[in-house]
Design a protein around this motif. Structure first.
Motif, PDB file in Angstrom:
ATOM      1  N   THR A 143      37.303 131.853  39.555  1.00 38.22           N
ATOM      2  CA  THR A 143      37.522 133.070  40.347  1.00 38.22           C
ATOM      3  C   THR A 143      37.123 132.860  41.805  1.00 38.22           C
ATOM      4  OG1 THR A 143      37.009 134.359  38.359  1.00 38.22           O
ATOM      5  CG2 THR A 143      37.080 135.541  40.443  1.00 38.22           C
ATOM      6  N   ILE A 144      36.013 132.185  42.033  1.00 38.65           N
ATOM      7  CA  ILE A 144      35.568 131.919  43.403  1.00 38.65           C
ATOM      8  C   ILE A 144      36.587 131.055  44.138  1.00 38.65           C
ATOM      9  CG2 ILE A 144      33.814 130.749  44.805  1.00 38.65           C
ATOM     10  CD1 ILE A 144      31.797 131.493  42.583  1.00 38.65           C
ATOM     11  N   ALA A 198      31.705 136.983  41.655  1.00 44.08           N
ATOM     12  CA  ALA A 198      32.454 135.932  42.347  1.00 44.08           C
ATOM     13  C   ALA A 198      32.529 136.202  43.849  1.00 44.08           C
ATOM     14  CB  ALA A 198      33.861 135.813  41.760  1.00 44.08           C
ATOM     15  N   PHE A 199      32.723 137.476  44.224  1.00 43.65           N
ATOM     16  CA  PHE A 199      32.702 137.839  45.644  1.00 43.65           C
ATOM     17  C   PHE A 199      31.384 137.408  46.291  1.00 43.65           C
ATOM     18  CE2 PHE A 199      36.097 141.300  45.656  1.00 43.65           C
ATOM     19  CZ  PHE A 199      36.820 140.730  46.684  1.00 43.65           C
ATOM     20  N   ARG A 200      30.292 137.743  45.623  1.00 43.22           N
ATOM     21  CA  ARG A 200      28.975 137.451  46.179  1.00 43.22           C
ATOM     22  C   ARG A 200      28.736 135.946  46.303  1.00 43.22           C
ATOM     23  NH1 ARG A 200      28.520 142.169  43.088  1.00 43.22           N
ATOM     24  NH2 ARG A 200      27.220 143.802  44.026  1.00 43.22           N
ATOM     25  N   LEU A 201      29.068 135.226  45.256  1.00 43.92           N
ATOM     26  CA  LEU A 201      28.842 133.783  45.275  1.00 43.92           C
ATOM     27  C   LEU A 201      29.794 133.071  46.230  1.00 43.92           C
ATOM     28  CD1 LEU A 201      28.159 133.087  41.507  1.00 43.92           C
ATOM     29  CD2 LEU A 201      26.581 132.717  43.395  1.00 43.92           C
ATOM     30  N   PHE A 202      30.978 133.625  46.382  1.00 38.66           N
ATOM     31  CA  PHE A 202      31.939 133.056  47.329  1.00 38.66           C
ATOM     32  C   PHE A 202      31.373 133.053  48.740  1.00 38.66           C
ATOM     33  CE2 PHE A 202      35.074 134.278  50.561  1.00 38.66           C
ATOM     34  CZ  PHE A 202      35.854 133.124  50.596  1.00 38.66           C
ATOM     35  N   LEU A 213      33.477 143.790  32.266  1.00 39.08           N
ATOM     36  CA  LEU A 213      33.648 142.342  32.378  1.00 39.08           C
ATOM     37  C   LEU A 213      34.493 141.990  33.603  1.00 39.08           C
ATOM     38  CD1 LEU A 213      34.246 141.520  28.605  1.00 39.08           C
ATOM     39  CD2 LEU A 213      32.273 140.814  29.964  1.00 39.08           C
ATOM     40  N   LEU A 214      35.566 142.761  33.813  1.00 39.46           N
ATOM     41  CA  LEU A 214      36.411 142.533  34.992  1.00 39.46           C
ATOM     42  C   LEU A 214      35.637 142.835  36.268  1.00 39.46           C
ATOM     43  CD1 LEU A 214      39.193 142.032  36.332  1.00 39.46           C
ATOM     44  CD2 LEU A 214      39.677 144.472  35.979  1.00 39.46           C
ATOM     45  N   SER A 215      34.951 143.970  36.302  1.00 43.68           N
ATOM     46  CA  SER A 215      34.218 144.392  37.503  1.00 43.68           C
ATOM     47  C   SER A 215      33.133 143.398  37.876  1.00 43.68           C
ATOM     48  CB  SER A 215      33.588 145.770  37.280  1.00 43.68           C
ATOM     49  OG  SER A 215      34.561 146.730  36.956  1.00 43.68           O
ATOM     50  N   ARG A 216      32.325 143.018  36.895  1.00 41.42           N
ATOM     51  CA  ARG A 216      31.194 142.145  37.182  1.00 41.42           C
ATOM     52  C   ARG A 216      31.635 140.729  37.503  1.00 41.42           C
ATOM     53  NH1 ARG A 216      27.008 142.565  39.786  1.00 41.42           N
ATOM     54  NH2 ARG A 216      26.647 144.571  38.772  1.00 41.42           N
ATOM     55  N   THR A 217      32.703 140.257  36.850  1.00 43.26           N
ATOM     56  CA  THR A 217      33.217 138.919  37.164  1.00 43.26           C
ATOM     57  C   THR A 217      33.687 138.854  38.608  1.00 43.26           C
ATOM     58  OG1 THR A 217      33.906 138.530  34.871  1.00 43.26           O
ATOM     59  CG2 THR A 217      34.914 137.158  36.559  1.00 43.26           C
ATOM     60  N   ILE A 218      34.480 139.851  39.011  1.00 52.08           N
ATOM     61  CA  ILE A 218      34.990 139.872  40.382  1.00 52.08           C
ATOM     62  C   ILE A 218      33.843 140.083  41.374  1.00 52.08           C
ATOM     63  CG2 ILE A 218      36.527 141.032  42.003  1.00 52.08           C
ATOM     64  CD1 ILE A 218      37.993 139.492  39.832  1.00 52.08           C
ATOM     65  N   VAL A 244      32.480 141.241  53.351  1.00 55.92           N
ATOM     66  CA  VAL A 244      32.602 141.141  51.902  1.00 55.92           C
ATOM     67  C   VAL A 244      32.043 142.383  51.221  1.00 55.92           C
ATOM     68  CG1 VAL A 244      31.895 139.815  49.873  1.00 55.92           C
ATOM     69  CG2 VAL A 244      32.564 138.636  51.960  1.00 55.92           C
ATOM     70  N   ILE A 245      30.976 142.968  51.774  1.00 57.76           N
ATOM     71  CA  ILE A 245      30.387 144.142  51.131  1.00 57.76           C
ATOM     72  C   ILE A 245      31.379 145.290  51.065  1.00 57.76           C
ATOM     73  CG2 ILE A 245      29.358 145.135  53.236  1.00 57.76           C
ATOM     74  CD1 ILE A 245      26.927 145.860  51.433  1.00 57.76           C
ATOM     75  N   ALA A 246      32.208 145.448  52.090  1.00 50.94           N
ATOM     76  CA  ALA A 246      33.223 146.492  52.069  1.00 50.94           C
ATOM     77  C   ALA A 246      34.232 146.239  50.961  1.00 50.94           C
ATOM     78  CB  ALA A 246      33.927 146.565  53.427  1.00 50.94           C
ATOM     79  N   LYS A 247      34.614 144.989  50.772  1.00 53.49           N
ATOM     80  CA  LYS A 247      35.566 144.645  49.724  1.00 53.49           C
ATOM     81  C   LYS A 247      34.993 144.906  48.334  1.00 53.49           C
ATOM     82  CE  LYS A 247      38.539 141.263  51.948  1.00 53.49           C
ATOM     83  NZ  LYS A 247      39.731 142.019  51.585  1.00 53.49           N
ATOM     84  N   ILE A 248      33.722 144.620  48.165  1.00 54.22           N
ATOM     85  CA  ILE A 248      33.092 144.843  46.860  1.00 54.22           C
ATOM     86  C   ILE A 248      33.112 146.329  46.508  1.00 54.22           C
ATOM     87  CG2 ILE A 248      30.867 144.838  45.669  1.00 54.22           C
ATOM     88  CD1 ILE A 248      30.297 142.156  46.913  1.00 54.22           C
ATOM     89  N   PHE A 249      32.730 147.194  47.455  1.00 60.05           N
ATOM     90  CA  PHE A 249      32.708 148.624  47.174  1.00 60.05           C
ATOM     91  C   PHE A 249      34.122 149.180  46.970  1.00 60.05           C
ATOM     92  CE2 PHE A 249      28.456 148.813  49.538  1.00 60.05           C
ATOM     93  CZ  PHE A 249      27.752 148.775  48.349  1.00 60.05           C
ATOM     94  N   GLN A 250      35.094 148.666  47.731  1.00 58.70           N
ATOM     95  CA  GLN A 250      36.472 149.111  47.550  1.00 58.70           C
ATOM     96  C   GLN A 250      36.990 148.729  46.165  1.00 58.70           C
ATOM     97  OE1 GLN A 250      38.454 147.282  50.850  1.00 58.70           O
ATOM     98  NE2 GLN A 250      37.557 148.671  52.359  1.00 58.70           N
TER      99      GLN A 250
END
Length: 483
Positions: free
Chosen positions: A382-383, A132-136, A124-129, A395-401
């Motif tokens: 969150t966004i 939100a990253f993607r939609l942001f 839930l934490l992973s997918r929410t963040i 943003v893709i780097a942040k998501i993988f990190q």
């Protein structure tokens, strides 16, 4: 493009999605919302998963990544192939054998309720963040090219974005998404193809593949510096494990697979999905090479996540390029976000509230609908937080990190469950899964500071190993017969 043209495009696009929602949501119930009545054709699931896997982040960030990282991202993509093979041959048979709605139910059967709730909570934490990253990222682009012209504030942009997703998913859920994601993936791939052709013609390139192969930005494999974050084995192994956790241990992605009629169809889905995804990622990187060269030749100050939007929407490549860029961006963004909202609703309803144990069907549907609304508001909040705290980086780097820290405990839990028959002290599992990411961060930080060794995306593997060894420390002598 004029703002009015963009508004009309968005309204027409969502009109089609809502029509699909109406057709697929007839007589829908919780089983339809969660599992599409186990009636989804595997080829639709496979095609739609491409869009959900790539998302608006890939659409914008991967081409922008080429300037600084060249085509090193393909090293991770080749690692994905190994990860998807593990999903198809190991995880899918397990999920179908147990007839799961939420994949985290496995952890309850294997270890106990504390492990179950911990695994679901990390998802839930992973997918929410992640969502939100993607939609942001996409909301920022829409704000720049459309809503600023009407002086509409960013929070309104975000609210409208989430509202539209809720509107076409609230009834049919995953059954609707299987069909809408198929359409959205098609739009996204057409958009990429059109943009490549338009830039290729503008640069007067005869052979695209010859041009890419000779470009200094096209270097794909890096074996020189083992300490570097783009070192081949670092990226390749990270890609394999990222695929396993962000697809195979992710309710969002697996929920689509579990809507197939049977295991054989689900495995066909993974096989063809893997092949097409590798090809599509290559073309995204090829587009990045073209965009980088186009910007340099024309003296444009466009970098990273701004590279693709600035060039496509500048008007220099014609109205067609702008139109298809916007269409592809919207399709890529919503094909990922709609399934995220549905999977968050599913996991919280099944794993946390355990509504599947209730007998009143009407009550279960009411609870599910309330949770669906709740997570819509959580994504909005969150966004808005990201708007004020996100740094200037791809943003893709942040998501993988970030995934390395939140999916790592899931990797450790499932590896321990699948490859050992040991039982553990269930009540201590939440502590292990919280401590492991902390130690992962400290090890990663000091290894880079003191030894100039960059774990990069390999923090996921490190985190999973620490969780695995932590579980060994709390093992009991009793063996689990369900292992």
């Amino acid at each position: 493009m004029q703002p009015l043209h963009i508004v009309l495009l968005i309204l027409g696009y969502f009109g089609v999605l809502i029509l699909i929602s109406f057709l697929t949501g007839k007589s829908a119930n919780n089983n339809t919302f969660f599992k599409a009545d186990n009636s989804s054709p595997w080829y639709l699931v496979a095609f739609g998963m491409i869009g959900a896997s790539l998302s608006g982040v890939t659409f914008i960030s991967v081409p922008g990544w080429v300037e600084g990282q060249q085509m090193s991202y393909m090293q991770m993509v080749f690692g994905y192939v190994v990860g998807y093979a593990v999903i198809g041959l190991v995880l899918l048979p397990l999920y179908y054998r147990l007839n799961l709605t939420s994949i985290y139910t496995y952890l309850e059967d294997r270890f106990g309720s504390y492990s179950y709730k911990t695994g679901a909570s990390f998802f839930l934490l992973s997918r929410t963040i992640g969502a939100a990253f993607r939609l942001f990222l996409v909301a920022n682009v829409l704000q720049l090219i459309l809503f600023d012209a009407y002086e509409i504030p960013f929070w309104v942009t975000v609210t409208i974005t989430i509202l539209l997703i809720w509107l076409y998913t609230f009834k049919g859920g995953i059954k609707t998404i299987v069909w809408t994601d198929t359409l959205q993936t098609l739009f996204m791939l057409i958009a990429v193809g059109v943009c490549i052709i338009m830039i290729k013609n503008s640069l007067q390139i005869d052979s695209l593949f010859t041009y890419i192969s000779e470009s200094k930005s096209a270097k794909m494999f890096f074996f020189d510096d083992i300490k570097a974050g783009n070192y081949f084995w670092n990226r390749f192994l990270s890609g394999a494990f990222i695929a396993i956790v962000m697809t195979g241990l992710d309710q969002d992605m697996m929920q689509k697979n579990l809507t197939c009629r049977n295991l054989k169809d689900a495995q066909k889905n993974m096989f063809w999905f893997t092949i097409v995804l590798v090809i599509v990622n290559f073309f995204f990187l090829a587009l990045g090479v073209l965009l980088t060269d186009y910007a340099n030749i024309n003296g444009l100050d466009a970098h990273k996540d701004q590279l693709f939007p600035m060039i496509a929407m500048s008007g220099n490549l014609g109205l067609i390029t702008s139109l298809f860029f916007l269409l592809g961006l919207i399709a890529a963004a919503y094909s990922s976000a709609d399934s995220a909202l549905t999977s968050l609703t599913t996991s919280f309803s099944i794993d946390i509230l355990e509504i599947d144990k209730k007998t009143d069907e009407q009550e279960k549907e009411k609870i599910r609908k309330k949770i669906h609304i709740l997570f819509s508001f959580i994504l909005i909040a969150t966004i808005l937080v990201f708007k004020y705290f996100i740094a200037d980086a791809s943003v893709i780097a942040k998501i993988f990190q970030f995934a390395g820290y939140t999916y790592g405990p899931l990797l450790g839990l499932y590896a321990f469950g699948l490859f050992t028959k040991l039982n553990i002290k269930d009540k201590l599992v939440p502590i292990i899964c919280i401590v492991s990411p902390i130690f992962t961060f400290l090890i990663s930080y000091f290894s880079k500071t003191l030894f100039n060794f960059d774990f990069g995306f390999f923090v996921l593997v490190l985190n999973g190993l620490l969780t695995f060894f932590g579980l060994l420390m709390i093992k009991t002598s009793k063996k689990n017969q369900n292992a």
